[in-house]
Scaffold this active site. Structure first.
Site, mmCIF file in Angstrom:
data_model
loop_
_atom_site.group_PDB
_atom_site.id
_atom_site.type_symbol
_atom_site.label_atom_id
_atom_site.label_comp_id
_atom_site.label_asym_id
_atom_site.label_seq_id
_atom_site.Cartn_x
_atom_site.Cartn_y
_atom_site.Cartn_z
ATOM 1 N N HIS A 23 0.879 -1.312 0.030
ATOM 2 C CA HIS A 23 -0.047 0.021 -0.036
ATOM 3 C C HIS A 23 0.802 1.331 0.106
ATOM 4 O O HIS A 23 1.076 1.874 1.177
ATOM 5 C CB HIS A 23 -0.960 0.083 1.293
ATOM 6 C CG HIS A 23 -2.012 0.980 1.230
ATOM 7 N ND1 HIS A 23 -3.316 0.772 1.411
ATOM 8 C CD2 HIS A 23 -1.912 2.523 0.937
ATOM 9 C CE1 HIS A 23 -3.992 1.903 1.058
ATOM 10 N NE2 HIS A 23 -3.443 2.882 0.957
ATOM 11 N N HIS A 25 1.387 4.759 -2.534
ATOM 12 C CA HIS A 25 0.860 5.424 -3.882
ATOM 13 C C HIS A 25 2.186 6.208 -4.627
ATOM 14 O O HIS A 25 2.865 6.887 -3.995
ATOM 15 C CB HIS A 25 -0.082 6.708 -3.224
ATOM 16 C CG HIS A 25 -1.260 6.125 -2.698
ATOM 17 N ND1 HIS A 25 -2.349 5.948 -3.439
ATOM 18 C CD2 HIS A 25 -1.284 5.828 -1.531
ATOM 19 C CE1 HIS A 25 -3.250 5.444 -2.469
ATOM 20 N NE2 HIS A 25 -2.837 5.348 -1.357
ATOM 21 N N HIS A 202 -9.562 1.194 -0.324
ATOM 22 C CA HIS A 202 -9.549 1.697 0.832
ATOM 23 C C HIS A 202 -10.657 1.748 1.606
ATOM 24 O O HIS A 202 -11.668 1.748 1.013
ATOM 25 C CB HIS A 202 -8.915 3.303 0.862
ATOM 26 C CG HIS A 202 -7.805 3.489 0.243
ATOM 27 N ND1 HIS A 202 -7.199 3.088 -1.043
ATOM 28 C CD2 HIS A 202 -6.802 4.338 0.728
ATOM 29 C CE1 HIS A 202 -6.085 3.392 -1.501
ATOM 30 N NE2 HIS A 202 -5.755 4.176 -0.360
ATOM 31 N N GLU A 205 -10.570 3.474 7.316
ATOM 32 C CA GLU A 205 -9.445 4.256 8.062
ATOM 33 C C GLU A 205 -10.152 5.154 8.880
ATOM 34 O O GLU A 205 -9.585 5.675 9.975
ATOM 35 C CB GLU A 205 -8.492 4.934 6.994
ATOM 36 C CG GLU A 205 -7.638 5.859 7.557
ATOM 37 C CD GLU A 205 -6.694 6.879 6.470
ATOM 38 O OE1 GLU A 205 -5.677 7.071 6.760
ATOM 39 O OE2 GLU A 205 -7.153 6.754 5.252
ATOM 40 N N ASP A 283 2.137 4.186 2.697
ATOM 41 C CA ASP A 283 1.181 5.107 2.186
ATOM 42 C C ASP A 283 1.877 6.109 1.226
ATOM 43 O O ASP A 283 1.857 5.864 -0.007
ATOM 44 C CB ASP A 283 0.257 5.529 3.185
ATOM 45 C CG ASP A 283 -0.986 5.874 2.628
ATOM 46 O OD1 ASP A 283 -1.335 5.721 1.310
ATOM 47 O OD2 ASP A 283 -1.942 6.408 3.404
#
Length: 345
Positions: A23, A25, A202, A205, A283
């Site tokens: 995970h 980006h 996602h 969260e 992330d």
């Protein structure tokens, strides 16, 4: 409350530990120097003019500021060379942390909406992916995604582009953004799964455990991005444990976005204790002031010993879409490193 300082033996173990990142980006991994280089190349406005100023600008202030920096990084990516430059840097930095394999989210819709064709995005990242594998031995795979709060039509455009232009290295289809109800996305994710893409939304969260349930029941999620809100629902925790659904957890990200108030309050240790299949991830590393090695340090500071860190690394391998033979090789390496460091830990 401050987290404890780690011993040098633990630091050495973390550095030597083979890792998988599931995970992270691509655009959120752009370093300040790359942003400045590409902003100058394309005359992108509203970006500070010196490297020192860009580094100061990167320092996390609040979520709105993070989005501002993230969108600036997106707008500097125009041609294939830009995407290749970014991907090459991301791959080199991952490889330097002993990351052997990564499934990287690509904000494809953010480029499509600016008129950048999918073939430009994929052309650039694929060229750099192949070179990174030759140069560093790291394997990268892609998870194109879209912001769910922009509406299902954005996901449809993204999926259409993936199915028309996506290379074989695309392994999944993702959704980020603000966690809105997922029911409108069910048919879209069904189409993606029918095309052989893994469902990687996602969820949980800060949208509550109900978003995690919807991701499982409506989107057929193969893994959950974040998922920390699951701990608020004991029945969901039991289900996730029984079904061994991987949860891609990013502690520093959760702190920066306000999903947890203090790092020492992060539920990671409780998730592990509850038998959840937790993987560790960074992330948007430079924008959150972290990287994957630092996330392992954080896990250690939260109380996980070397066997626990090795278990997180194994979970990353098991939760990935690597071939079984490659998974066995990596897990053997993890166990070998753990055994080699055990006398000193």
């Amino acid at each position: 409350m401050e987290l404890p300082t780690l011993a040098s033996d633990v630091e050495a173990f973390i550095q030597e530990l083979p890792k998988v990142e599931l995970h992270v980006h691509l655009e959120g991994s752009m370093q300040p120097a790359t942003l400045l280089e590409l902003a100058r190349k394309h005359g992108v406005a509203d970006v500070p003019g010196s490297l020192e100023e860009v580094r100061d600008w990167y320092a996390f202030r609040d979520f709105a500021h993070f989005i501002e920096v993230y969108l600036a990084s997106v707008h500097t990516l125009v041609d294939e060379e830009d995407f290749a430059v970014l991907t090459a840097d991301v791959a080199a930095r991952l490889a330097a942390q002993n990351v052997r394999y990564a499934e990287v989210h690509v904000s494809l819709y953010a480029h499509l909406m600016r008129g950048v064709p999918a073939r430009t995005v994929f052309g650039g990242i694929e060229a750099a992916r192949a070179e990174a594998e030759r140069r560093h031995g790291i394997r990268l795979r892609w998870v194109p995604d879209f912001p769910g709060d922009y509406g299902v039509h954005t996901g449809e455009q993204t999926l259409d582009a993936v199915l028309a232009e996506g290379p074989e290295s695309v392994v999944g289809f993702g959704m980020g953004g603000v966690e809105v109800p997922f029911a409108p996305m069910a048919e879209l994710f069904g189409r993606a799964r029918a095309a052989g893409l893994r469902s990687l939304p996602h969820a949980g969260e800060n949208g509550g455990p109900e978003r995690v349930r919807e991701a499982l029941d409506l989107l057929g999620a193969d893994r959950i991005g974040h998922g920390i809100d699951s701990m608020r629902d004991p029945e969901l925790v039991a289900r996730l444990s029984e079904e061994a659904v991987p949860l891609d957890v990013s502690p520093t990200s959760n702190l920066r976005t306000g999903a947890v108030a203090q790092l020492w309050e992060h539920p990671l240790p409780r998730m592990v204790e509850a038998g959840l299949t937790v993987t560790l991830n960074s992330d948007d590393p430079p924008m959150f002031g972290t990287d994957l090695s630092n996330e392992y340090r954080t896990a250690a500071q939260l109380g996980l010993g070397a066997p626990g860190l090795a278990a997180l690394a194994r979970n990353g391998v098991a939760g990935s879409f690597l071939a079984d033979s490659a998974k066995r090789v990596l897990i053997t390496e993890i166990d070998t490193v753990l055994a080699g460091h055990a006398p000193n830990l």
